[in-house]
Each structure stands twice: as C-alpha cells, then as structure tokens.
Design an enzyme around this catalytic site. Structure first.
Site, PDB file in Angstrom:
ATOM      1  N   ARG A 101     -60.855   6.796 -72.864  1.00 14.85           N
ATOM      2  CA  ARG A 101     -60.703   7.690 -74.018  1.00 14.85           C
ATOM      3  C   ARG A 101     -61.455   8.962 -73.689  1.00 14.85           C
ATOM      4  O   ARG A 101     -62.665   8.936 -73.460  1.00 14.85           O
ATOM      5  CB  ARG A 101     -61.272   7.038 -75.286  1.00 14.85           C
ATOM      6  CG  ARG A 101     -61.412   8.011 -76.440  1.00 14.85           C
ATOM      7  CD  ARG A 101     -61.723   7.339 -77.756  1.00 14.85           C
ATOM      8  NE  ARG A 101     -60.552   6.648 -78.282  1.00 14.85           N
ATOM      9  CZ  ARG A 101     -60.390   6.301 -79.555  1.00 14.85           C
ATOM     10  NH1 ARG A 101     -61.336   6.572 -80.444  1.00 14.85           N
ATOM     11  NH2 ARG A 101     -59.299   5.678 -79.952  1.00 14.85           N
ATOM     12  N   HIS A 128     -51.892   9.206 -77.908  1.00 12.96           N
ATOM     13  CA  HIS A 128     -52.529   7.929 -78.251  1.00 12.96           C
ATOM     14  C   HIS A 128     -51.436   6.850 -78.168  1.00 12.96           C
ATOM     15  O   HIS A 128     -50.993   6.316 -79.179  1.00 12.96           O
ATOM     16  CB  HIS A 128     -53.123   8.024 -79.654  1.00 12.96           C
ATOM     17  CG  HIS A 128     -54.153   6.972 -79.958  1.00 12.96           C
ATOM     18  ND1 HIS A 128     -54.543   6.008 -79.049  1.00 12.96           N
ATOM     19  CD2 HIS A 128     -54.882   6.742 -81.089  1.00 12.96           C
ATOM     20  CE1 HIS A 128     -55.455   5.228 -79.607  1.00 12.96           C
ATOM     21  NE2 HIS A 128     -55.684   5.653 -80.836  1.00 12.96           N
ATOM     22  N   CYS A 263     -53.302   5.728 -88.657  1.00 12.57           N
ATOM     23  CA  CYS A 263     -53.908   5.101 -87.473  1.00 12.57           C
ATOM     24  C   CYS A 263     -55.327   4.625 -87.745  1.00 12.57           C
ATOM     25  O   CYS A 263     -55.809   3.740 -87.037  1.00 12.57           O
ATOM     26  CB  CYS A 263     -53.881   6.071 -86.300  1.00 12.57           C
ATOM     27  SG  CYS A 263     -54.756   7.598 -86.632  1.00 12.57           S
ATOM     28  N   ARG A 291     -53.132  -3.577 -82.959  1.00 17.47           N
ATOM     29  CA  ARG A 291     -53.701  -2.911 -81.771  1.00 17.47           C
ATOM     30  C   ARG A 291     -54.111  -3.976 -80.749  1.00 17.47           C
ATOM     31  O   ARG A 291     -53.898  -3.823 -79.553  1.00 17.47           O
ATOM     32  CB  ARG A 291     -54.935  -2.074 -82.165  1.00 17.47           C
ATOM     33  CG  ARG A 291     -54.653  -0.858 -83.032  1.00 17.47           C
ATOM     34  CD  ARG A 291     -53.888   0.221 -82.301  1.00 17.47           C
ATOM     35  NE  ARG A 291     -54.560   0.631 -81.070  1.00 17.47           N
ATOM     36  CZ  ARG A 291     -55.589   1.503 -80.998  1.00 17.47           C
ATOM     37  NH1 ARG A 291     -56.027   2.100 -82.102  1.00 17.47           N
ATOM     38  NH2 ARG A 291     -56.125   1.825 -79.832  1.00 17.47           N
TER      39      ARG A 291
END
Ligand code: CP
Ligand code: NVA
Length: 305
Positions: A101, A128, A263, A291
């Site tokens: 990230r 993303h 999200c 996720r």
C-alpha cells in the site's frame, strides 16, 4: 493470470471469473484450505494506514497456514535507503509475495517489475483492485446475474472509483460516474474504462447530477471525499461535495432494489448518512467481510497453489 495484481487492467474477464469462483469455494470450504500456504510467507509493506486491508491479508495467510510480515514503509525507506529495484530483488529471495500500500502507482509498478514474486496492490493513489473485487464478490452473492446491472459511483473520481469503473465492464455491468466538476477520474483510466465498455457491450457514462445518475441504479457506491494524502483539501472538498451525499433522498431516487456500499472507513454524515450505511440496503459490511475471501483467492491464485 499475470504475475502481479497492480490494476484491474491486469485482469481479463476469465481471470475475474476465476477469482470470484475461487473466493466462493474458499469461503464455503474454509477447512480444505487450512494448510495450503504452509511454509510460505507474504510481506506487507504499507505507507498509509489500514484496518481492513492489513487485517484481512494477515488473517488470510494465517487461515492458509502460512505467515505474514508487516512493515511500515518508513522502516524500509524504499528509494532512499536503497533503490526500489534492489529491495524487490532482495525480497524475492526470501518471501513468496509482496502486498503493498503506497502513494504513487509508479513505485509499486517498479517493485513488481524487478520482483520475481507476485506483487499485489493493497491501494495506491491510482487504484484499489482488491476493494473492487470484494465489491464484485458481494454483488454475486446478492444478485443472480450481474449482466446489464447498473453501478453508480457518487463521489470523488479516486482510486476506488478507478478500480470499479475498470471492473464493471468485465462483469457485464454498466457504470456511471457522478462527481462534482473538477473531481473527475484520471483521464487515462476513464478512457480505458470507456474502451472496455465498448468492447464488452456495456456503458460508461458521466453524470454530474446525483439524482439523475442514480436513476435505475442497482448499486450506489461511495467513498470519502478526501482520500489518504489529501487531508489538507478535506475542508474545501467537504463544501464542494455537499450535493453528493448518499442519503435516503438519493436512495429514493434510485431503483427500488438498489443496494448501497462504501469501501470504508466511512465519514458518517459526510459522504454517507448513518441511516443509509446501517440500512438493510447497505452491503458495505458484507463487502468488508469479503475482502478476506477475495484476497485469499488472489493469494491462492497468484502464488500458484
Ligand atoms: N477499505 C480499505 O481498504 O480499508 P483500510 O484502509 O482500513 O484498509
Ligand atoms: N479513497 C480512499 C480509500 C480508503 C480505503 C483513500 O485512498 O483514502
């Protein structure tokens, strides 16, 4: 599948279907996969904060019987202490995958280029992809068929919006981007999304008016108005995005079965009201749960199990 998942543009429709099918299988037969990563290690390098992404990748590796190592990017100082390429070559000798990230998408692209192991984008300023795939998995669980369904992103033309607009055509979905003037998505990504829409017989539309944009929508997606790294613009954005709040009035303008998601983390009372986020129409927490499952599918597939 390509070696890395840096962008939704790395995936074909076939890859997306494989990831969704794998995620559904892993989710339903969790015990069958409890040892598949035995002796394997993934390193997580994060330059930005995270709750969901870090925890779900780390839990994924544990549930697979493997290991994860978390490092804040400051500790490695990529590009300062040594070149990104040298770090990639070192990591490739010790671990089986990198989950990163960071801010600039060019950094993760450079790392992936020099690494011989898979590199997964856990969020950059540009994309993303894991989030968009988690959304798709969740939609598969809520709708029998996604073909011809309409996804509307209401908010900033940001990383999450980019990954969704690239993924929607691969899933046979129409996509509408609804943002204030000046907050449009990246030109190159929007052009790629439009091209993919033409190729897949879906549509890509821009509509600056939230009420007309959400007409007949099957899903409204929203995200924070100021992303990580844009904190100094938060106040200005908060004024300019006022008309773009996802609230019960906007939901009433959409299709009767329209779902809503985010999200997360959400700024309740800004881009979305608590009434909507906590309503039965909200699939945001299902998406957060997914996720874990989609990232397990990504790791399982890319690490070649
Ligand atoms: N949605 C998401 O990526 O959350 P985190 O920033 O908490 O990882
Ligand atoms: N667009 C947001 C997503 C957070 C998960 C950000 O980049 O901060």
């Amino acid at each position: 599948m390509k070696k890395d998942l840096l962008s939704i543009q790395d995936l074909t429709t076939k890859d997306v279907n494989l990831l969704i099918d794998t995620a559904l299988k892993i989710k339903s037969d969790i015990k069958d996969y409890s040892d598949v990563m035995h002796g394997r290690t993934v390193v997580l390098i994060f330059d930005k904060p995270s709750l969901r992404t870090r925890i779900t990748f780390e839990v994924a590796m544990r549930q697979f019987g493997g290991n994860s190592i978390y490092m804040h990017g400051n500790e490695i100082s990529l590009g300062v202490r040594e070149t990104v390429s040298d770090a990639a070559k070192n990591l490739s000798r010790w671990v089986d995958g990198v989950v990163m990230r960071t801010f600039g998408h060019d950094i993760i692209a450079e790392l992936a280029e020099s690494a011989t192991i898979p590199v997964v984008n856990a969020l950059t300023d540009l994309e993303h992809p894991c989030q968009a795939l988690a959304c798709l998995l969740t939609l598969h669980e809520h709708f029998d068929n996604l073909h011809g369904r309409k996804m509307v992103f209401v908010g900033d033309g940001n990383n999450v919006a980019h990954s969704l607009m690239l993924l929607a055509p691969l899933a046979g979905m129409d996509f509408t981007m609804c943002c204030p003037v000046g907050y449009e998505p990246d030109d190159e990504i929007a052009s790629a999304a439009k091209r993919m829409a033409v190729e897949t017989g879906t549509t890509y539309l821009n509509d600056n008016d939230p009420e007309s944009a959400v007409k007949d929508a099957d899903l409204i997606y929203t995200d924070v108005w100021a992303s990580m790294g844009q904190e100094c613009e938060a106040e200005k954005r908060s004024q300019e995005f006022q008309e773009y709040q996802v609230n019960s009035d906007l939901l009433a303008a959409a299709g009767t079965d329209c779902l809503v998601t985010h999200c997360l983390p959400a700024h309740r009372g800004e881009e979305i009201t608590s009434e909507v986020l906590d309503s039965p129409r909200s699939i945001a927490f299902d998406e957060a749960e997914n996720r874990l499952h989609i990232q397990k599918a990504v790791l399982y597939t890319l690490l070649g199990m």
